[in-house]
Write a protein that holds these residues in place. Structure first.
Motif, PDB file in Angstrom:
ATOM      1  N   LEU A  86      -0.084   5.275   0.071  1.00 48.11           N
ATOM      2  CA  LEU A  86       0.167   6.572   1.150  1.00 48.11           C
ATOM      3  C   LEU A  86       0.944   7.284   0.440  1.00 48.11           C
ATOM      4  O   LEU A  86       0.743   9.286   1.051  1.00 48.11           O
ATOM      5  N   GLN A  87       2.037   7.414  -0.638  1.00 43.32           N
ATOM      6  CA  GLN A  87       2.383   8.522  -1.218  1.00 43.32           C
ATOM      7  C   GLN A  87       1.314   9.826  -2.198  1.00 43.32           C
ATOM      8  O   GLN A  87       1.780  10.911  -1.873  1.00 43.32           O
ATOM      9  N   ALA A  88       0.568   8.558  -2.391  1.00 44.91           N
ATOM     10  CA  ALA A  88      -0.454   9.648  -3.336  1.00 44.91           C
ATOM     11  C   ALA A  88      -0.588  10.113  -1.988  1.00 44.91           C
ATOM     12  O   ALA A  88      -1.596  11.616  -2.965  1.00 44.91           O
ATOM     13  N   ALA A  89      -1.676   9.927  -0.769  1.00 44.39           N
ATOM     14  CA  ALA A  89      -1.851  11.085  -0.505  1.00 44.39           C
ATOM     15  C   ALA A  89      -1.125  12.148   0.422  1.00 44.39           C
ATOM     16  O   ALA A  89      -1.803  13.552  -0.173  1.00 44.39           O
ATOM     17  N   ASP A  90       0.343  11.832   0.294  1.00 43.42           N
ATOM     18  CA  ASP A  90       0.542  12.744   1.015  1.00 43.42           C
ATOM     19  C   ASP A  90       1.381  13.308  -0.180  1.00 43.42           C
ATOM     20  O   ASP A  90       1.642  14.815   0.406  1.00 43.42           O
ATOM     21  N   ILE A  91       0.941  13.560  -1.591  1.00 43.29           N
ATOM     22  CA  ILE A  91       0.697  14.256  -2.597  1.00 43.29           C
ATOM     23  C   ILE A  91      -0.706  15.182  -2.237  1.00 43.29           C
ATOM     24  O   ILE A  91      -0.412  17.004  -2.794  1.00 43.29           O
ATOM     25  N   LYS A 125      18.683   9.211 -13.173  1.00 44.21           N
ATOM     26  CA  LYS A 125      19.090   8.399 -12.333  1.00 44.21           C
ATOM     27  C   LYS A 125      20.605   8.132 -13.190  1.00 44.21           C
ATOM     28  O   LYS A 125      21.169   8.373 -13.568  1.00 44.21           O
ATOM     29  N   ILE A 126      21.020   8.887 -11.928  1.00 43.02           N
ATOM     30  CA  ILE A 126      22.040   8.530 -11.043  1.00 43.02           C
ATOM     31  C   ILE A 126      22.545   6.447 -10.812  1.00 43.02           C
ATOM     32  O   ILE A 126      21.776   6.614  -9.563  1.00 43.02           O
ATOM     33  N   ASN A 127      23.758   6.148 -11.747  1.00 37.61           N
ATOM     34  CA  ASN A 127      23.648   5.177 -11.480  1.00 37.61           C
ATOM     35  C   ASN A 127      25.070   4.401 -10.391  1.00 37.61           C
ATOM     36  O   ASN A 127      26.238   5.147  -9.704  1.00 37.61           O
ATOM     37  N   VAL A 154      10.919  14.027  -8.208  1.00 36.24           N
ATOM     38  CA  VAL A 154      12.045  13.271  -7.550  1.00 36.24           C
ATOM     39  C   VAL A 154      12.347  12.796  -8.837  1.00 36.24           C
ATOM     40  O   VAL A 154      12.647  12.986 -10.036  1.00 36.24           O
ATOM     41  N   GLY A 155      13.165  11.742  -8.712  1.00 32.95           N
ATOM     42  CA  GLY A 155      14.026  11.133  -9.637  1.00 32.95           C
ATOM     43  C   GLY A 155      13.078   9.299 -10.329  1.00 32.95           C
ATOM     44  O   GLY A 155      12.106   9.927  -9.887  1.00 32.95           O
ATOM     45  N   GLU A 156      13.464   9.503 -11.734  1.00 28.83           N
ATOM     46  CA  GLU A 156      12.690   8.599 -12.598  1.00 28.83           C
ATOM     47  C   GLU A 156      12.631   7.799 -11.677  1.00 28.83           C
ATOM     48  O   GLU A 156      10.959   7.043 -12.294  1.00 28.83           O
ATOM     49  N   ASP A 157      12.594   7.193 -11.365  1.00 29.41           N
ATOM     50  CA  ASP A 157      12.914   5.688 -10.062  1.00 29.41           C
ATOM     51  C   ASP A 157      10.969   6.149  -9.667  1.00 29.41           C
ATOM     52  O   ASP A 157      10.138   4.797  -9.232  1.00 29.41           O
ATOM     53  N   GLN A 158      10.038   7.288  -9.071  1.00 26.66           N
ATOM     54  CA  GLN A 158       8.702   7.094  -9.049  1.00 26.66           C
ATOM     55  C   GLN A 158       8.171   7.766 -10.208  1.00 26.66           C
ATOM     56  O   GLN A 158       6.891   8.323  -9.266  1.00 26.66           O
ATOM     57  N   THR A 181       0.889  -1.092  -0.429  1.00 28.28           N
ATOM     58  CA  THR A 181      -0.270  -0.019  -0.325  1.00 28.28           C
ATOM     59  C   THR A 181       0.962   1.084   0.337  1.00 28.28           C
ATOM     60  O   THR A 181       0.325   2.679   0.042  1.00 28.28           O
ATOM     61  N   TYR A 182       1.933   1.371   0.083  1.00 25.17           N
ATOM     62  CA  TYR A 182       3.138   2.654   0.126  1.00 25.17           C
ATOM     63  C   TYR A 182       2.526   3.556  -0.466  1.00 25.17           C
ATOM     64  O   TYR A 182       3.000   4.710  -0.201  1.00 25.17           O
ATOM     65  N   PRO A 183       2.673   3.110  -2.557  1.00 20.76           N
ATOM     66  CA  PRO A 183       2.418   3.875  -3.312  1.00 20.76           C
ATOM     67  C   PRO A 183       1.087   4.622  -3.113  1.00 20.76           C
ATOM     68  O   PRO A 183       1.237   5.342  -3.324  1.00 20.76           O
TER      69      PRO A 183
HETATM   70  P1  TYM Z   1      13.023   7.764  -2.009  1.00 20.67           P
HETATM   71  O1  TYM Z   1      13.394   7.853   0.005  1.00 20.67           O
HETATM   72  O2  TYM Z   1      14.039   5.928  -2.001  1.00 20.67           O
HETATM   73  O3  TYM Z   1      14.463   8.727  -3.092  1.00 20.67           O
HETATM   74  C1  TYM Z   1      14.167   9.978  -2.758  1.00 20.67           C
HETATM   75  C2  TYM Z   1      14.367  10.544  -4.098  1.00 20.67           C
HETATM   76  O4  TYM Z   1      15.840  10.336  -4.428  1.00 20.67           O
HETATM   77  C3  TYM Z   1      15.491   9.994  -6.109  1.00 20.67           C
HETATM   78  N1  TYM Z   1      16.400   9.547  -6.279  1.00 20.67           N
HETATM   79  C4  TYM Z   1      17.320   8.865  -6.925  1.00 20.67           C
HETATM   80  N2  TYM Z   1      17.480   9.774  -8.066  1.00 20.67           N
HETATM   81  C5  TYM Z   1      18.353   9.478  -9.003  1.00 20.67           C
HETATM   82  N3  TYM Z   1      18.931   8.673  -8.879  1.00 20.67           N
HETATM   83  C6  TYM Z   1      19.156   7.998  -7.888  1.00 20.67           C
HETATM   84  N4  TYM Z   1      19.622   6.590  -8.201  1.00 20.67           N
HETATM   85  C7  TYM Z   1      17.940   7.593  -7.101  1.00 20.67           C
HETATM   86  N5  TYM Z   1      18.332   7.091  -6.096  1.00 20.67           N
HETATM   87  C8  TYM Z   1      16.808   7.795  -5.270  1.00 20.67           C
HETATM   88  C9  TYM Z   1      14.069   8.890  -5.767  1.00 20.67           C
HETATM   89  O5  TYM Z   1      13.647   8.922  -6.754  1.00 20.67           O
HETATM   90  C10 TYM Z   1      13.542  10.079  -5.072  1.00 20.67           C
HETATM   91  O6  TYM Z   1      12.789  11.641  -5.643  1.00 20.67           O
HETATM   92  N6  TYM Z   1       8.807   7.119  -2.294  1.00 20.67           N
HETATM   93  C11 TYM Z   1       9.112   7.807  -2.069  1.00 20.67           C
HETATM   94  C12 TYM Z   1       9.435   8.813  -1.327  1.00 20.67           C
HETATM   95  C13 TYM Z   1       8.044   9.475  -0.512  1.00 20.67           C
HETATM   96  C14 TYM Z   1       7.896  10.932  -1.568  1.00 20.67           C
HETATM   97  C15 TYM Z   1       6.340  10.635  -1.766  1.00 20.67           C
HETATM   98  C16 TYM Z   1       8.758  11.072  -2.966  1.00 20.67           C
HETATM   99  C17 TYM Z   1       7.332   8.873  -0.387  1.00 20.67           C
HETATM  100  N7  TYM Z   1       6.201  10.554  -0.617  1.00 20.67           N
HETATM  101  C18 TYM Z   1       5.334  11.488  -2.167  1.00 20.67           C
HETATM  102  C19 TYM Z   1       7.370  12.107  -3.574  1.00 20.67           C
HETATM  103  C20 TYM Z   1       6.287  12.799  -3.264  1.00 20.67           C
HETATM  104  C21 TYM Z   1      10.695   7.074  -2.190  1.00 20.67           C
HETATM  105  O7  TYM Z   1      10.474   5.759  -2.243  1.00 20.67           O
HETATM  106  O8  TYM Z   1      11.800   8.116  -2.488  1.00 20.67           O
END
Ligand code: TYM
Length: 333
Positions: free
Chosen positions: A131-136, A185-187, A146-150, A127-129
């Motif tokens: 809760l994230q939708a609620a945050d926003i 995306k930083i690798n 955010v980064g690409e992974d989000q 359900t994590y995402p």
């Molecule tokens: P989290 O805590 O894993 O990461 C925080 C932010 O860092 C970005 N990020 C990166 N960007 C580029 N390259 C990378 N290697 C890399 N690793 C992490 C993530 O994209 C993120 O922006 N689910 C979120 C936290 C969250 C959130 C929210 C974000 C909770 N509620 C509401 C935005 C809005 C997360 O796990 O980020």
């Protein structure tokens, strides 16, 4: 003024370079032009089992680090997620709107749950995402840096917001992801085809902002590079060098083209030394400032209390509108 919201998990002793370049750097810029809300998402961090004392410390380190990296509590609203109970309350409403299949398709959930197996995967991870939708949406945010992974989580947020609005009437602003192409995306330095991540199997390719300079210099000097000798940006054939070029460019402000020219004819060793210098020079003052802020915990907690109050004022309003739209009977005052 448009609204911005973003969050970061306190799941490590330090943020890494990917967190900074992919997200926090944009937070710092956006606080100048937007009504910005940023939170340390400690409730999200509960999906990973952590010692209570460790979670407490990491949450404070996260908040201090955000300020040291440039967030100004006078310019933005900085708070801790668990201080604002409306996040959980809206989270439940959105859980009742989200489909099971829809939530099952989240790639981060699939990856993480596959790694640990169904019995060891907590429901909170599923359900994590939501809760994230609620945050926003609690903050009626227009932009989410955010980064690409989000990206997929922001898409889900948009879908849930649109679904709610069309079922119950206009209630939520539909947010957009704000993802900078150059730092999306930083690798990992040891595996430059995988993203730098707190949960990487080995820490050898992860640059932690708060680590001592010599540790990070060593990690950068042992970064995996590619065959050939040239310092050129070519993500497909030279992922290692391309990643280091992105890092240098983001921190030094030199364009990738300039760097390619500057290092033409030089070897990987020279280039890595330059990257190491840029990284360590950039983060030395951040480490210092974080330590100073942590040394006065009462002052830090006071700053966060002010942020939480500002956040609650907005959150309570959105929650009341949401409950009313749903037909939940308000208590008699
Ligand atoms: P989290 O805590 O894993 O990461 C925080 C932010 O860092 C970005 N990020 C990166 N960007 C580029 N390259 C990378 N290697 C890399 N690793 C992490 C993530 O994209 C993120 O922006 N689910 C979120 C936290 C969250 C959130 C929210 C974000 C909770 N509620 C509401 C935005 C809005 C997360 O796990 O980020």
């Amino acid at each position: 003024m448009k609204r911005v919201l973003s969050g970061i998990q306190p799941t490590a002793e330090s943020f890494h370079l990917g967190n900074y370049l992919g997200a926090v750097r944009q937070w710092v810029e956006l606080q100048k032009t937007h009504d910005a809300f940023y939170c340390v998402v400690d409730l999200h961090a509960l999906t990973v089992e952590t010692e209570p004392a460790v979670l407490r410390r990491r949450t404070l380190v996260a908040a201090a680090q955000l300020i040291a990296l440039g967030l100004d509590p006078d310019k933005c609203t900085l708070f801790i997620q668990s201080h604002v109970p409306e996040h959980n309350q809206l989270g439940w409403v959105l859980e009742c709107l989200a489909g099971f299949g829809e939530a099952s398709r989240m790639t981060q959930f699939k990856d993480k749950s596959q790694k640990s197996g169904a019995d060891r995967t907590v429901v909170g991870l599923f359900t994590y995402p939501i809760l994230q939708a609620a945050d926003i949406m609690l903050y009626q945010a227009n932009l989410v840096p955010v980064g690409e992974d989000q990206r997929q989580h922001i898409e889900l947020t948009r879908d849930l917001g649109q679904r709610f609005n069309s079922r119950y009437g206009q209630t939520f602003v539909i947010p957009e992801a704000y993802i900078l192409k150059s730092a999306a995306k930083i690798n990992d330095l040891q595996d430059p085809t995988a993203k730098m991540s707190k949960s990487a199997a080995s820490n050898a390719g992860v640059i932690d902002i708060l680590d001592a300079a010599d540790i990070n210099v060593k990690k950068i000097k042992s970064a995996v590079t590619d065959t050939g000798k040239e310092i050129v940006f070519d993500e497909k054939n030279k992922p290692g060098i391309s990643n280091l070029l992105s890092i240098h460019s983001a921190l030094s402000g030199n364009s990738i083209k300039d760097l390619e020219n500057q290092f033409a004819g030089k070897g990987y060793g020279d280039f890595k030394s330059a990257v190491a210098e840029v990284v360590t020079d950039f983060f030395a003052p951040v480490r210092q400032k974080t330590q100073e802020l942590l040394a006065d915990e009462a002052a830090l907690l006071q700053l966060l209390a002010v942020g939480s109050q500002k956040a609650r004022d907005v959150a309570a309003k959105t929650l009341a509108q949401t409950y009313s739209a749903l037909g939940l009977v308000p208590p008699k005052l």
